[in-house]
Design an enzyme around this catalytic site. Structure first.
Site, PDB file in Angstrom:
ATOM      1  N   CYS A  50      -6.592   8.677  44.591  1.00  0.00           N
ATOM      2  CA  CYS A  50      -7.241   9.124  45.745  1.00  0.00           C
ATOM      3  C   CYS A  50      -8.138  10.386  45.779  1.00  0.00           C
ATOM      4  CB  CYS A  50      -6.108   9.442  47.063  1.00  0.00           C
ATOM      5  SG  CYS A  50      -5.046  11.090  46.501  1.00  0.00           S
ATOM      6  N   GLN A 120       0.652   7.164  38.225  1.00  0.00           N
ATOM      7  CA  GLN A 120      -0.603   6.201  38.457  1.00  0.00           C
ATOM      8  C   GLN A 120      -1.149   6.288  36.956  1.00  0.00           C
ATOM      9  OE1 GLN A 120      -1.962   9.579  40.753  1.00  0.00           O
ATOM     10  NE2 GLN A 120      -1.877   8.691  42.818  1.00  0.00           N
ATOM     11  N   SER A 201       2.869   5.618  49.927  1.00  0.00           N
ATOM     12  CA  SER A 201       3.433   5.359  51.180  1.00  0.00           C
ATOM     13  C   SER A 201       5.055   5.383  50.946  1.00  0.00           C
ATOM     14  CB  SER A 201       3.165   3.949  51.686  1.00  0.00           C
ATOM     15  OG  SER A 201       1.730   4.077  51.929  1.00  0.00           O
TER      16      SER A 201
END
Length: 457
Positions: A50, A120, A201
């Site tokens: 992000c 990630q 999420s």
């Protein structure tokens, strides 16, 4: 070959540019393939989160590599090259290694010390492996980065310097600042809506549940993924089982209804457009007593920035978090992490330089073994009356002589090659012993295949 990284992050680019440059999941595989198809690139991996977009590559021409990777980033993102160029950074060789190791430790994160970046990085390596764009160098680099990141979190106090972006965002919503904010007291028994069912999420939903949220709805484009997340949260032994969490999965078509009854909304999807528009949010807060707390962790954003101006709402997004993180306290342990990173960079560089000469050493020993075999066969023709015991003793003697003659120079050349500037020793060895370049290349290819097959994390 040269290790190169070209990218931009929250440290170099405004959120508006990061938002336009964000890569949708489908674009990452195409970017990897286009990168390795380019002339200067032999390996590639993409780290896209992000607040950063980076492409790592093994290139044989530095300037051509920078130009190619910059062009590819622009082509596959939503921003033009002229817009991206002022915000791009370039690191190569040891500086590129230092950068990724720092990222893995959380030193370069918006919230310093957060650990989600390790997942990630692991995902970035997995995608590159699936696309067959990661060879020996990037496999080694990313696997070592994961180990360095884990060391930083287990051996230092960097965890005290920060937390996950989810927790940091909830602290901003709960009390407007990190530190003494009691998320559990604020979230207890509230109703929450989580939009998306990916890793971020899932972390958000789990964090809410562990902080005592009373009711949870998970909405996702693929309802089955939302149902799976709800099942994990509520099954025996799950984080919501003990407090009787009421949880349900919902389709994206139900988001407007779920928004109307929620107290807290966290959104992090891969959508390219807005998920919650300003009008939808304004309608959801009309006539309600309790304020609506919105946390947008998506890039590009899921929630219309107009929500900042809607009375009865509080929106925290990536831009808000970037401003708040600039004032977050730094732990004294950061120096220990920086020292760890520097040591690991030096060790990785030495190991890579030593590995670079290994195929040449193997090829030299293979050539020596072939010479011994050939000479023993020649001896058999000249002395046909030798019995098996005599022949075996002569063979062993010749092999011992060759091994002893090669031992010192091959050990020494590995030591020399591991030092800065030692790359030329492999070439010198090939030249001195007239080694067949094809033999050396074959050893290198076999080493790459072995690395790829044994690189599962």
């Amino acid at each position: 070959m040269t290790l190169l990284v070209v990218g931009l992050s929250h440290r170099t680019a405004p959120v508006s540019v990061l938002e336009r440059a964000a890569l949708v999941p489908e674009a990452r595989g195409k970017l990897l393939q286009d990168a390795v198809s380019a002339e200067p690139v032999t390996e590639s991996a993409v780290l896209s989160t992000c607040n950063r977009i980076e492409i790592y590559a093994d290139v044989d021409k530095f300037h051509a590599g920078v130009a190619e990777l910059s062009t590819l980033l622009a082509r596959h993102s939503g921003a033009g090259l002229e817009e991206l160029t002022p915000y791009l950074y370039v690191h190569y060789e040891d500086r590129a290694v230092h950068h990724l190791f720092s990222v893995a430790c959380g030193l370069d994160s918006m919230v310093v010390g957060e650990g989600q970046i390790l997942g990630q990085i692991k995902d970035a390596l997995a995608v590159a492996q699936e696309q067959h764009t990661a060879g020996r160098l990037l496999n080694d680099l990313f696997q070592q980065a994961l180990r360095v990141g884990k060391r930083a979190h287990s051996e230092t106090g960097i965890d005290k310097a920060g937390q996950s972006l989810v927790t940091f965002g909830l602290e901003q919503l709960a009390g407007g600042g990190a530190g003494g904010t009691d998320i559990a007291a604020w979230a207890r028994d509230k109703r929450a809506l989580v939009i998306g069912a990916g890793s971020m999420s899932s972390l958000a939903a789990t964090t809410l549940v562990r902080n005592g949220i009373g009711e949870l709805a998970v909405a996702n484009r693929t309802v089955e993924r939302a149902e799976r997340l709800v099942q994990i949260l509520t099954e025996p032994g799950g984080p919501g089982a003990a407090n009787g969490l009421r949880a349900r999965a919902a389709a994206m078509t139900c988001v407007e209804h779920e928004l109307a009854v929620a107290d807290i909304v966290i959104s992090c999807t891969g959508a390219t457009g807005l998920v919650l528009g300003g009008d939808m949010i304004a309608a959801a807060v009309t006539g309600r007593d309790a304020p609506l707390a919105l946390l947008d962790l998506a890039m590009p954003r899921d929630i219309d920035a107009a929500a900042h101006r809607v009375e009865g709402t509080r929106l925290v997004d990536i831009e808000t978090l970037a401003d708040a993180a600039a004032d977050a306290p730094m732990a004294a342990d950061l120096d220990a992490v920086r020292t760890l990173v520097s040591e690991e960079v030096a060790a990785f560089g030495a190991a890579q330089r030593a590995a670079h000469i290994t195929p040449t050493v193997v090829a030299l020993r293979t050539m020596a073994a072939d010479v011994v075999t050939s000479e023993i066969a020649r001896l058999d023709g000249r002395l046909p009356d030798l019995d098996d015991k005599q022949r075996a003793e002569i063979t062993q003697t010749v092999r011992r002589v060759v091994d002893k003659l090669l031992h010192a120079p091959t050990v020494r050349v590995k030591q020399l090659a591991s030092e800065p500037g030692g790359a030329g020793y492999a070439e010198a060895l090939r030249e001195l012993f007239d080694l067949d370049p094809q033999t050396v290349a074959a050893v290198s290819r076999a080493d790459v295949r072995s690395t790829q097959h044994g690189s599962g994390q």
